[in-house]
Enzyme design. Structure first.
Site, PDB file in Angstrom:
ATOM      1  N   THR A 319      35.081 -29.462   4.140  1.00  0.00           N
ATOM      2  CA  THR A 319      34.798 -30.859   4.455  1.00  0.00           C
ATOM      3  C   THR A 319      35.714 -31.737   3.625  1.00  0.00           C
ATOM      4  O   THR A 319      35.896 -31.506   2.433  1.00  0.00           O
ATOM      5  CB  THR A 319      33.320 -31.214   4.198  1.00  0.00           C
ATOM      6  OG1 THR A 319      33.110 -32.602   4.487  1.00  0.00           O
ATOM      7  CG2 THR A 319      32.905 -30.946   2.762  1.00  0.00           C
ATOM      8  N   HIS A 371      23.964 -19.345  -5.344  1.00  0.00           N
ATOM      9  CA  HIS A 371      24.046 -18.515  -6.546  1.00  0.00           C
ATOM     10  C   HIS A 371      23.335 -17.166  -6.367  1.00  0.00           C
ATOM     11  O   HIS A 371      23.490 -16.261  -7.195  1.00  0.00           O
ATOM     12  CB  HIS A 371      23.434 -19.268  -7.733  1.00  0.00           C
ATOM     13  CG  HIS A 371      24.014 -18.884  -9.060  1.00  0.00           C
ATOM     14  ND1 HIS A 371      24.782 -17.750  -9.235  1.00  0.00           N
ATOM     15  CD2 HIS A 371      23.946 -19.469 -10.279  1.00  0.00           C
ATOM     16  CE1 HIS A 371      25.156 -17.663 -10.488  1.00  0.00           C
ATOM     17  NE2 HIS A 371      24.658 -18.699 -11.163  1.00  0.00           N
TER      18      HIS A 371
END
Length: 400
Positions: A319, A371
């Site tokens: 993006t 994560h």
């Protein structure tokens, strides 16, 4: 004989759709293949054309209605063939008759609220009663003023009500589009179901800018398209994904799915909201191929022509908020992907180079990642890899 207008077959991943806009009203003349209605899904907008020329009859599903695949939404009376004997009225007469009457949505409102049509004041073309007229009547805006009622005597005059200090302020309430609802759902899903972190780095864009300035004109003459920044970003991302396959993977239950292909989603801003069409097999594309594909997808996005296939899939998202002037951001992961790369505004900043201060065109990078699957080592290494490749584009050619 009338022709049924139905909702097109919806993709398997789309359960239902919404009637977005009717381009014709009952009684309007329509030509063959002229768009009658736009139907919005949570991915794309589908256009429904007229199969034949004729006059649009009753509209069975008004704007905002939720519809299913192959559901009947309107009727079309085809135009009579020249010389054909028919008991039907001429097309022009049918259109005039329909225009003088009430539309299906107006008739439905009138029936639901048991309203005398004679009491309505039409504000439409030729004094026609519109849906807004009926709604205004229901709310009291179109009702005749009530006769004054004598006030009951009071012991003392009541104090005058204070004038609102913010009188005259207005609000506008509009329903969310299906695309905006879907965007909201996916953003909440990403925040609630992933252990999302963001790590940052910065890039000296001078080498890429010098390369574009040196070869931009030659590139455009040969390939018919300008050499932009996004093709370099995509190339650097693909090479970095090869080095850090965890960033190109996804979680599926208790399994980690490693993708051996490189489909990159490109975030594109459209009038309807943010969409992420997919560039497939980017490792097999040249810079020119990438630039052409991005231009094509961006154009389709602005025109609402993207297909479901073009919006489905993707292993990683890029993006570029820099086109809007964003200096720094923390992008949100596009599920079920595991990471998203945010590019930002290129801005001249004083930097220390070999013990001296130089003004360089710098850009911040932001990598948001899950994560649960990507550790700090992989996330930081991935960004450093992109930094090295963009600051020394020769590495893209030598694969080092």
């Amino acid at each position: 004989m009338t022709i049924e207008i139905k909702v097109p077959d919806l993709p398997e991943s789309v359960a239902d759709a919404t009637i977005a806009t009717w381009h014709k009203k009952p009684g309007d003349l329509v030509a063959r293949d002229e768009v009658l209605v736009d139907i919005e899904t949570d991915k794309v907008v589908l256009e429904v054309p007229a199969p034949e020329a004729g006059v649009l009859g009753d509209i069975l599903q008004s704007e905002g209605a939720t519809v299913l695949s192959r559901q009947l939404i309107a009727m079309l009376k085809p135009a009579p063939v020249a010389g054909e004997e028919t008991k039907e009225k001429p097309v022009e007469a049918v259109a005039d008759d329909a225009a003088d009457g009430l539309s299906p949505s107006v008739r439905r409102l009138v029936a639901e609220h048991d309203i005398d049509v004679a009491k309505l004041t039409g504000t439409g073309k030729g004094g026609r009663v519109t849906k807004e007229d009926v709604e205004a009547f229901i709310k009291g805006g179109n009702k005749p003023a009530a006769a004054p009622v004598a006030a009951a005597p009071v012991a003392a005059a009541a104090p005058a009500a204070p004038v609102a200090p913010l009188a005259g302020r207005t609000e506008k309430r509009v329903p969310m589009t299906r695309l905006r609802k879907r965007i909201a759902e996916r953003l909440l899903e990403a925040k609630n179901t992933t252990a999302m972190l963001t790590t940052f780095n910065e890039i000296n864009m001078a080498p890429i800018m010098k390369l574009r300035k040196q070869y931009g004109e030659i590139f455009e003459k040969k390939h018919g398209i300008k050499l932009g920044f996004m093709s370099f970003y995509v190339k650097a991302v693909v090479e970095s994904l090869k080095r850090y396959p965890e960033v190109n993977a996804a979680l599926d239950g208790d399994d980690i799915v490693y993708h051996n292909y490189f489909d990159v989603s490109i975030a594109v801003s459209t009038p309807r909201g943010l969409v992420t069409p997919v560039l497939r097999d980017c490792d097999n594309m040249s810079l020119a191929d990438i630039e052409k594909a991005i231009k094509d997808l961006a154009g389709k996005g602005r025109d609402g022509k993207l297909t479901v296939d073009e919006l489905t899939g993707g292993n990683f998202t890029i993006t570029n908020g820099g086109v809007f002037g964003s200096l720094m951001s923390t992008p949100i992961i596009n599920p079920p992907q595991s990471a998203i790369l945010g590019m930002h505004k290129i801005q001249d900043r004083p930097m220390a180079v070999d013990g001296k201060v130089e003004i360089l065109p710098m850009m911040y990078l932001a990598l948001s990642y899950d994560h649960r699957i990507i550790d700090g080592r992989e996330s930081v290494g991935f960004l450093v890899s992109i930094k090295e490749l963009l600051e020394d584009p020769t590495r893209l050619l030598l694969d080092v």
